[in-house]
Design a protein around this motif. Structure first.
Motif, short mmCIF file in Angstrom:
data_model
loop_
_atom_site.label_atom_id
_atom_site.label_comp_id
_atom_site.label_asym_id
_atom_site.label_seq_id
_atom_site.Cartn_x
_atom_site.Cartn_y
_atom_site.Cartn_z
N SER A 186 -29.18 -40.49 -38.21
CA SER A 186 -28.54 -39.16 -37.45
C SER A 186 -29.71 -38.85 -36.21
O SER A 186 -30.78 -39.51 -35.86
CB SER A 186 -28.66 -38.13 -38.46
OG SER A 186 -30.01 -37.81 -38.97
N GLN A 187 -29.51 -37.79 -35.46
CA GLN A 187 -30.20 -37.47 -34.21
C GLN A 187 -30.33 -35.88 -34.40
O GLN A 187 -29.60 -35.07 -35.08
CB GLN A 187 -29.62 -37.76 -33.01
CG GLN A 187 -28.35 -37.19 -32.86
CD GLN A 187 -27.70 -37.72 -31.55
OE1 GLN A 187 -28.23 -37.42 -30.57
NE2 GLN A 187 -26.60 -38.70 -31.63
N PRO A 188 -31.51 -35.31 -34.09
CA PRO A 188 -31.53 -33.67 -34.08
C PRO A 188 -30.56 -33.00 -33.47
O PRO A 188 -30.08 -33.44 -32.24
CB PRO A 188 -32.87 -33.65 -33.39
CG PRO A 188 -33.78 -34.78 -33.24
CD PRO A 188 -32.37 -35.96 -33.37
N PHE A 189 -30.09 -32.06 -34.14
CA PHE A 189 -28.83 -30.95 -33.43
C PHE A 189 -29.89 -30.52 -32.47
O PHE A 189 -30.81 -29.86 -32.48
CB PHE A 189 -28.35 -30.26 -34.34
CG PHE A 189 -27.48 -29.22 -33.79
CD1 PHE A 189 -26.17 -29.45 -33.09
CD2 PHE A 189 -27.78 -28.02 -33.66
CE1 PHE A 189 -25.43 -28.69 -32.32
CE2 PHE A 189 -26.92 -27.00 -32.94
CZ PHE A 189 -25.76 -27.44 -32.37
N ILE A 190 -29.20 -30.58 -30.98
CA ILE A 190 -30.01 -29.86 -29.84
C ILE A 190 -29.08 -28.55 -29.72
O ILE A 190 -27.96 -28.76 -28.95
CB ILE A 190 -29.92 -30.65 -28.60
CG1 ILE A 190 -30.72 -31.97 -28.89
CG2 ILE A 190 -30.91 -29.80 -27.45
CD1 ILE A 190 -32.03 -31.99 -29.30
N PRO A 191 -29.62 -27.24 -29.88
CA PRO A 191 -28.57 -26.05 -29.47
C PRO A 191 -28.42 -25.96 -28.34
O PRO A 191 -29.59 -26.05 -27.63
CB PRO A 191 -29.53 -24.95 -30.41
CG PRO A 191 -30.58 -25.56 -30.60
CD PRO A 191 -30.71 -26.83 -30.48
N PRO A 192 -27.31 -25.47 -27.78
CA PRO A 192 -27.05 -25.28 -26.58
C PRO A 192 -27.95 -23.82 -25.91
O PRO A 192 -26.97 -22.85 -25.47
CB PRO A 192 -25.54 -25.11 -26.44
CG PRO A 192 -25.16 -24.57 -27.62
CD PRO A 192 -25.98 -25.06 -28.66
N ILE A 193 -29.27 -23.73 -25.96
CA ILE A 193 -29.85 -22.87 -25.54
C ILE A 193 -30.48 -22.86 -24.13
O ILE A 193 -30.87 -24.10 -23.89
CB ILE A 193 -31.20 -22.48 -26.53
CG1 ILE A 193 -30.54 -22.37 -27.84
CG2 ILE A 193 -31.91 -21.31 -25.97
CD1 ILE A 193 -31.78 -22.13 -28.99
N PRO A 194 -30.08 -21.91 -23.01
CA PRO A 194 -30.47 -22.08 -22.03
C PRO A 194 -31.94 -22.61 -21.70
O PRO A 194 -32.82 -22.21 -22.37
CB PRO A 194 -30.13 -20.81 -21.22
CG PRO A 194 -29.23 -20.31 -22.18
CD PRO A 194 -29.55 -20.86 -23.18
N ASN A 195 -32.31 -23.65 -20.87
CA ASN A 195 -33.61 -24.05 -20.72
C ASN A 195 -34.17 -24.91 -21.67
O ASN A 195 -35.52 -25.34 -21.76
CB ASN A 195 -34.64 -23.01 -20.36
CG ASN A 195 -34.34 -22.41 -18.71
OD1 ASN A 195 -33.62 -23.13 -17.92
ND2 ASN A 195 -34.48 -20.89 -18.70
N ILE A 196 -33.55 -25.46 -22.64
CA ILE A 196 -34.20 -26.25 -23.79
C ILE A 196 -34.58 -27.54 -23.30
O ILE A 196 -35.47 -28.22 -23.99
CB ILE A 196 -32.83 -26.55 -24.90
CG1 ILE A 196 -33.73 -26.99 -25.92
CG2 ILE A 196 -31.80 -27.40 -24.50
CD1 ILE A 196 -32.71 -26.49 -27.49
N ASP A 197 -34.43 -27.88 -22.08
CA ASP A 197 -34.93 -29.07 -21.61
C ASP A 197 -36.19 -28.86 -20.73
O ASP A 197 -36.83 -29.58 -20.20
CB ASP A 197 -34.12 -29.86 -20.37
CG ASP A 197 -33.64 -29.11 -19.44
OD1 ASP A 197 -33.87 -27.77 -19.44
OD2 ASP A 197 -32.41 -29.28 -18.75
#
Ligand SMILES: Cc1cc2nc3c(=O)[nH]c(=O)nc-3n(C[C@H](O)[C@H](O)[C@H](O)COP(=O)(O)OP(=O)(O)OC[C@H]3O[C@@H](n4cnc5c(N)ncnc54)[C@H](O)[C@@H]3O)c2cc1C
Length: 442
Positions: free
Chosen positions: A105-116
């Protein structure tokens, strides 16, 4: 010689290698994995401290090559199910008689602004661990998004390293995926007492970082938590895209299998985090991203490749974790999960001393056992105690569930006692919980 190809070098993939190696049959085994060095994922939170070299928290590739398998470091790009071969991104092709898809599996990346933004990391790989080690040495303020057991394990280690830690959790309490509210609340109060800030019922809406590095975590109540770095640990999603594009059936829980861990495509098996799992108790598809499930499913695959038709009875999700002085865990359906499933159940509870009363280090164990009312069978349980033994408690409950133990069986089960190692003869925690359940249903 029959060819076995395994995609993925996590516990699910490696266990197939080991089980085939142990047998007296010869196979030509190739394991293809895309991570050069796999972290021991369960140990990643503990690898943040630099007390031991980072390699101590990783899995040596010799755990593949010393067990008779060829190791290929590459990414499988496609599966030719008719021609029975796989092709990697570098163009290598491997034919198979049996294929095991163990892509994890891979971590779930929530669609939060500026998460990158820089200094925002997940808890999964060797490089995540290296980054967290670096942050812990360099910085002072950490925000953890997600109060599941992994987020809490990281919070404890960070706090012990002298970092200021805040955990943001959208549920009313931390740890609610694996623990009932009352046990979760006790652990939460304990970690707050130890200096971890816990912010429940709250969502992160954005990250701030005008210079490219994260500097603040914006909450849905408008407050901004200052942060030098952020750990995001909000669950995982199964790696099913390779299977999906091959025509292997998938669901939102993962790659669909039958009781033999076979997919809908002949000679293709799946196990571990990428596979759909069914609950041992209800038979329904259910979440269960645990190493213990991965290993159990892979044993079934290996047995089937070896020609011993074996079935997978479903997952019990035995799990254990710790937070400062407490250890805790659960197996099967905790009370809240039994309620969600609409089952008619009774919960027996107990609180007993974990040693004889005169012993200096004595503390209390709290146990809950969940029984199905009509069959009186154990369908779940959880434990909370100080000290380092909760895994043993969880294992008892898991085995009792697996063996179909009833209230009546637990009332007469035979156990050891010893002043320093167990409760006094009359005070067994499971027996007391079973007695409580019996009183409640009579
Ligand atoms: C921080 C952390 C702590 C944990 N603690 C515990 C614990 O205490 N107890 C417990 O039971 N479980 C724990 N788990 C869960 C456990 O680690 C996982 O359930 C387990 O690793 C799953 O094994 P797997 O082999 O299915 O998948 P993975 O370990 O994810 O391995 C799959 C591998 O396949 C590779 N791969 C994917 N696609 C391809 C491709 N196309 N080609 C080649 N390779 C590919 C992936 O990169 C990965 O290396 C923890 C997990 C994490 C992240």
């Amino acid at each position: 010689m029959e060819k076995v190809v395994i995609i993925g070098g996590g516990p699910a993939g490696r266990l197939v290698v080991h089980a085939l190696h142990k047998s007296n049959q010869e196979f030509d085994v190739t394991l293809i994995k895309d991570e050069e060095i796999n972290a021991n994922r369960c140990a990643v939170p503990y690898g943040i401290s630099d007390k031991n070299p980072i390699e101590t928290f990783c899995i040596s590739n010799s755990l593949v090559t010393d067990f008779g398998a060829k190791l290929v470091l590459d990414t499988v790009e496609s599966i030719d199910k008719d021609g029975q071969s796989v092709t990697t991104v570098t163009g290598k092709e491997f034919g198979y008689d049996h294929l095991v898809v163990a892509t994890g599996s891979q971590p779930f990346i929530p669609p939060i602004p500026n998460i990158d933004l820089n200094n925002i990391v997940n808890v999964r790989s060797k490089s995540d661990m290296e980054k967290m080690r670096g942050f812990a040495k360099q910085y002072k303020k950490c925000v953890i998004v997600g109060g599941g057991y992994i987020g809490i394990e990281v919070a404890v280690v960070m706090k012990e390293l002298g970092i200021e830690v805040a955990v943001v959790e959208m549920q009313p309490h931390i740890l609610l995926m694996t623990m009932d509210d009352d046990f979760a609340e006790t652990i939460e109060t304990h970690i707050i007492d130890k200096g971890v800030k816990v912010i429940n019922n709250t969502q992160v809406t954005a990250f701030e970082g005008p210079n490219g590095n994260v500097s603040g975590v914006v909450l849905d109540n408008g407050k901004v938590l200052p942060a030098d770095f952020v750990i995001v640990s909000v669950g995982v999603k199964p790696n099913i895209s390779l299977a999906g594009k091959t025509g292997i059936a998938t669901s939102r829980f993962g790659i669909v299998t039958n009781d033999h861990m076979e997919t809908n495509i002949k000679n293709i098996y799946t196990a571990g985090d990428c596979a759909e799992k069914k609950s041992f108790v209800t038979g329904n598809p259910s979440m269960g991203e645990f190493g213990t499930n991965a290993v159990f499913m892979s044993k079934v695959i290996a047995a089937n490749i070896l020609g011993k038709k074996t079935t997978f009875p479903g997952i019990i999700n035995a799990n254990a974790s710790s937070a400062f002085e407490y250890t805790f865990g659960s197996a099967g359906l905790i009370a809240k999960a039994a309620e969600r499933e609409g089952l008619d159940f009774v919960v027996g509870e107990s609180e007993v001393m974990d040693m004889y009363p005169m012993m200096d280090k004595m503390s209390m164990i709290k146990t809950k056992l969940v029984f199905d009312k009509s069959s009186r069978k154990l369908i779940g349980g959880s434990v909370l105690r100080r000290g380092h033994c909760s895994a043993g408690n969880v294992d008892f409950m898991s085995f009792a569930i697996q063996m179909g133990a009833t209230i009546d069986d637990i009332l007469i089960y035979q156990y050891a006692t010893h002043p320093e190692l167990a409760a006094k003869p009359s005070d067994n925690t499971y027996m007391f919980a079973a007695q409580d359940a019996l009183t409640k249903i009579s």
